[in-house]
Design a protein around this motif. Structure first.
Motif, PDB file in Angstrom:
ATOM      1  N   VAL A  14       1.036  -1.067  -0.177  1.00  0.00           N
ATOM      2  CA  VAL A  14       0.043  -0.023  -0.033  1.00  0.00           C
ATOM      3  C   VAL A  14       1.012   1.267   0.059  1.00  0.00           C
ATOM      4  N   LEU A  15       0.589   1.968  -0.937  1.00  0.00           N
ATOM      5  CA  LEU A  15       1.565   3.328  -0.961  1.00  0.00           C
ATOM      6  C   LEU A  15       0.684   4.516  -0.496  1.00  0.00           C
ATOM      7  N   VAL A  16       1.132   5.311   0.154  1.00  0.00           N
ATOM      8  CA  VAL A  16       0.522   6.433   0.866  1.00  0.00           C
ATOM      9  C   VAL A  16       1.244   7.862   0.630  1.00  0.00           C
ATOM     10  N   GLU A  17       0.372   8.697   0.173  1.00  0.00           N
ATOM     11  CA  GLU A  17       0.820  10.196   0.158  1.00  0.00           C
ATOM     12  C   GLU A  17      -0.243  10.911   0.896  1.00  0.00           C
ATOM     13  N   VAL A  18       0.728  11.597   1.906  1.00  0.00           N
ATOM     14  CA  VAL A  18      -0.103  12.526   2.928  1.00  0.00           C
ATOM     15  C   VAL A  18      -0.089  13.868   2.408  1.00  0.00           C
ATOM     16  N   LYS A  19      -1.655  14.196   2.496  1.00  0.00           N
ATOM     17  CA  LYS A  19      -1.745  15.676   1.826  1.00  0.00           C
ATOM     18  C   LYS A  19      -2.613  16.509   3.111  1.00  0.00           C
TER      19      LYS A  19
ATOM     20  N   ILE B 115      -6.548  22.359  -5.278  1.00  0.00           N
ATOM     21  CA  ILE B 115      -6.300  21.934  -4.045  1.00  0.00           C
ATOM     22  C   ILE B 115      -4.757  20.799  -4.122  1.00  0.00           C
ATOM     23  N   GLY B 116      -4.278  20.794  -5.362  1.00  0.00           N
ATOM     24  CA  GLY B 116      -3.263  20.257  -5.589  1.00  0.00           C
ATOM     25  C   GLY B 116      -3.337  18.704  -5.707  1.00  0.00           C
ATOM     26  N   LEU B 117      -4.589  18.218  -5.824  1.00  0.00           N
ATOM     27  CA  LEU B 117      -4.577  16.631  -5.902  1.00  0.00           C
ATOM     28  C   LEU B 117      -3.722  16.001  -7.176  1.00  0.00           C
ATOM     29  N   PRO B 118      -3.694  16.568  -8.198  1.00  0.00           N
ATOM     30  CA  PRO B 118      -2.782  16.028  -9.634  1.00  0.00           C
ATOM     31  C   PRO B 118      -1.489  15.782  -8.749  1.00  0.00           C
ATOM     32  N   LYS B 119      -0.814  16.683  -8.315  1.00  0.00           N
ATOM     33  CA  LYS B 119       0.514  16.449  -7.739  1.00  0.00           C
ATOM     34  C   LYS B 119       0.632  15.260  -7.017  1.00  0.00           C
ATOM     35  N   ALA B 120      -0.469  14.999  -6.042  1.00  0.00           N
ATOM     36  CA  ALA B 120      -0.432  13.887  -5.451  1.00  0.00           C
ATOM     37  C   ALA B 120      -0.388  12.675  -6.197  1.00  0.00           C
ATOM     38  N   VAL B 121      -1.243  12.579  -7.256  1.00  0.00           N
ATOM     39  CA  VAL B 121      -1.334  11.362  -8.203  1.00  0.00           C
ATOM     40  C   VAL B 121      -0.076  11.098  -8.840  1.00  0.00           C
ATOM     41  N   ALA B 122       0.712  12.395  -9.391  1.00  0.00           N
ATOM     42  CA  ALA B 122       1.925  12.110 -10.007  1.00  0.00           C
ATOM     43  C   ALA B 122       3.030  11.612  -9.245  1.00  0.00           C
ATOM     44  N   GLN B 123       2.871  11.966  -7.885  1.00  0.00           N
ATOM     45  CA  GLN B 123       3.752  11.332  -6.929  1.00  0.00           C
ATOM     46  C   GLN B 123       3.574   9.870  -6.642  1.00  0.00           C
ATOM     47  N   LEU B 124       2.168   9.353  -6.572  1.00  0.00           N
ATOM     48  CA  LEU B 124       1.887   8.001  -6.774  1.00  0.00           C
ATOM     49  C   LEU B 124       2.442   7.357  -7.938  1.00  0.00           C
ATOM     50  N   THR B 125       2.213   8.019  -9.008  1.00  0.00           N
ATOM     51  CA  THR B 125       2.499   7.321 -10.418  1.00  0.00           C
ATOM     52  C   THR B 125       4.013   7.142 -10.390  1.00  0.00           C
ATOM     53  N   ALA B 126       4.891   8.037  -9.810  1.00  0.00           N
ATOM     54  CA  ALA B 126       6.467   8.047  -9.911  1.00  0.00           C
ATOM     55  C   ALA B 126       6.820   6.841  -9.298  1.00  0.00           C
ATOM     56  N   THR B 127       6.185   6.669  -7.916  1.00  0.00           N
ATOM     57  CA  THR B 127       6.521   5.742  -6.796  1.00  0.00           C
ATOM     58  C   THR B 127       6.288   4.327  -7.490  1.00  0.00           C
ATOM     59  N   ILE B 128       5.073   4.236  -8.238  1.00  0.00           N
ATOM     60  CA  ILE B 128       4.608   2.895  -8.526  1.00  0.00           C
ATOM     61  C   ILE B 128       5.704   2.479  -9.812  1.00  0.00           C
ATOM     62  N   LYS B 129       6.109   3.492 -10.590  1.00  0.00           N
ATOM     63  CA  LYS B 129       7.046   3.125 -11.603  1.00  0.00           C
ATOM     64  C   LYS B 129       8.410   2.594 -10.923  1.00  0.00           C
TER      65      LYS B 129
END
Length: 451
Positions: free
Chosen positions: A404-409, A434-448
């Protein structure tokens, strides 16, 4: 209806279940039906009609009755049919009850009938604070008064739902129904209190540097010791939550003054809490106007009540307007006070902008979430280090069969307009804000990187 348009004249529950893959009867048992004003009285009200009723009674009378109703139907007690029955018997006229029984007979079988809910009552409280006269001798104790009280509450519900989309695709309308259910169900005050207790590390003698810094900012913003203010709020929550509903129904209970506490420590913390959570009606009116501005009633976010959930109406005493707002103020109220001071340039550098305060809050919030996850999953929570310029999410929780990957906002997820009145593009724009796309990008990079 869709099945019947397709030629199935005798479409039934089983057909619907086959078409949509849901247990309709089970779904209905989890839904609530609340009558609108036009369902009982045959016409659509306006804010002008509501204001006409509100101006007949003094603001103290409105706040007294509405607070008692709200506290009897607070988040902890909202599902209790006995509580609702007591409210209806004690606060509604005979004519109103007859109309309500007629509506109940016309309602679909198996669906729960609810008359009022917390946000509806709190919205009328704010409306009364804005429009009711300060003085007057009319009361709700007569049948006419109770009729006006019930009508005002249903008018509020109607106005809060005005202009909403009632036609569209199944997907669109289902989303609106789900949002309505969320809007009616609020976090109990006790859960907010527990969150504040842990978030601000009140049980620790050696707090983390982030918490110490944050609570210092609150002291600078308000002149009140943050720990005392939160502890005083906890005392008030405990007192309100342990009141017997019959006590609330029989008499309006004013908040105990600090001088009424025999323990000097209790008196001190309650006094500190009152300084930041209690306003006069005039101060509350000014605050509501500042926070809500010229927005329509249906889009009020009720943050003003969370900033000052206790109203002082002079000789009648001071009382809790809303249990949820009281609990919320223990947690969110600290943040509101610091942000207000930062935007007013009343804090030292670098905390003179919302971004600087938000950065500290974000670090504090991340620490809080990691602490909860490590408590739940010892030895399974791994903090992810940042790698160069590529932003990654904060941590992962490792399980034998999944990660489970977690990005805290730490952003507050509060819509400016209620989602039932927004189209998909408007909602997407708000989420970008509110910056949600940034969180999605961080999760995407981490998955990769993980793959």
């Amino acid at each position: 209806r869709r099945l019947k348009r397709a030629g199935h004249r005798n479409a039934n529950v089983q057909d619907t279940e086959r078409m949509f893959g849901v247990d309709v009867e089970l779904f209905k048992r989890h839904m609530s039906v609340i009558p609108r004003y036009r369902d009982l009285f045959g016409r659509v009200p306006s804010e002008r009609h509501l204001a006409r009723i509100v101006r007949r009674y003094p603001v103290g009378e409105w706040l007294s009755f509405l607070s008692r109703i709200q506290n009897m139907l607070s988040a902890e007690r909202s599902g209790d049919p006995e509580q609702m029955r007591a409210v209806v018997q004690g606060a509604m006229s005979e004519d109103f009850r007859d109309r309500l029984m007629g509506f109940e007979k016309r309602s679909p079988r198996g669906m729960t009938l609810r008359l009022f809910y917390e946000r509806q009552i709190a919205t009328l409280q704010q409306f009364a604070i804005l429009h009711a006269p300060v003085t007057g001798d009319k009361t709700f104790t007569c049948d006419r008064g109770r009729d006006d009280l019930g009508r005002a509450l249903l008018m509020t519900f109607n106005i809060m739902g005005s202009g909403r989309r009632e036609k569209g695709s199944l997907r669109t309308l289902l989303a609106i129904v789900v949002q309505d259910q969320i809007r009616m169900s609020l976090t109990p005050a006790g859960q907010y209190a527990a969150r504040a207790w842990n978030f601000y590390e009140l049980m620790k003698t050696n707090r983390s540097p982030e918490v110490r810094q944050y609570l210092k900012l609150f002291h600078l913003a308000t002149g009140v010791n943050a720990r005392d203010a939160i502890m005083g709020g906890l005392c008030e929550v405990i007192r309100e939550e342990t009141l017997d509903p019959k006590e609330i129904a029989e008499a309006w209970r004013a908040v105990a003054s600090p001088d009424a506490y025999q323990n000097p420590l209790e008196a001190r913390v309650v006094r500190a809490s009152a300084k930041v959570r209690q306003n006069t009606v005039a101060e509350t009116r000014k605050l509501v106007r500042q926070v809500e501005g010229r927005r329509r009633m249906r889009d009020w976010n009720l943050i003003a009540l969370s900033k000052a959930p206790i109203a002082d109406v002079g000789q009648q005493g001071a009382f809790v307007l809303n249990h949820t707002a009281l609990g919320r103020s223990l947690f969110d109220g600290v943040r509101h006070a610091i942000l207000t001071a930062a935007l007013g340039k009343r804090l030292p550098e670098p905390f003179t902008t919302a971004k600087a305060v938000g950065g500290l809050y974000g670090a504090l919030f991340e620490r809080y979430i990691i602490g909860i996850l490590r408590h739940l999953f010892p030895h399974q929570v791994i903090k992810i280090k940042e790698e160069g310029r590529e932003k990654r999410c904060d941590l992962m929780v490792w399980f034998p069969d999944k990660v489970v990957l977690v990005e805290v906002k730490g952003e507050h997820f509060i819509a400016k307009d209620h989602v039932a009145y927004m189209n998909l593009d408007e909602r997407r724009k708000e989420l970008r804000g509110i910056g949600l796309p940034k969180a999605v990008a961080q999760l995407t990079a981490t998955i990769k990187a993980l793959r």
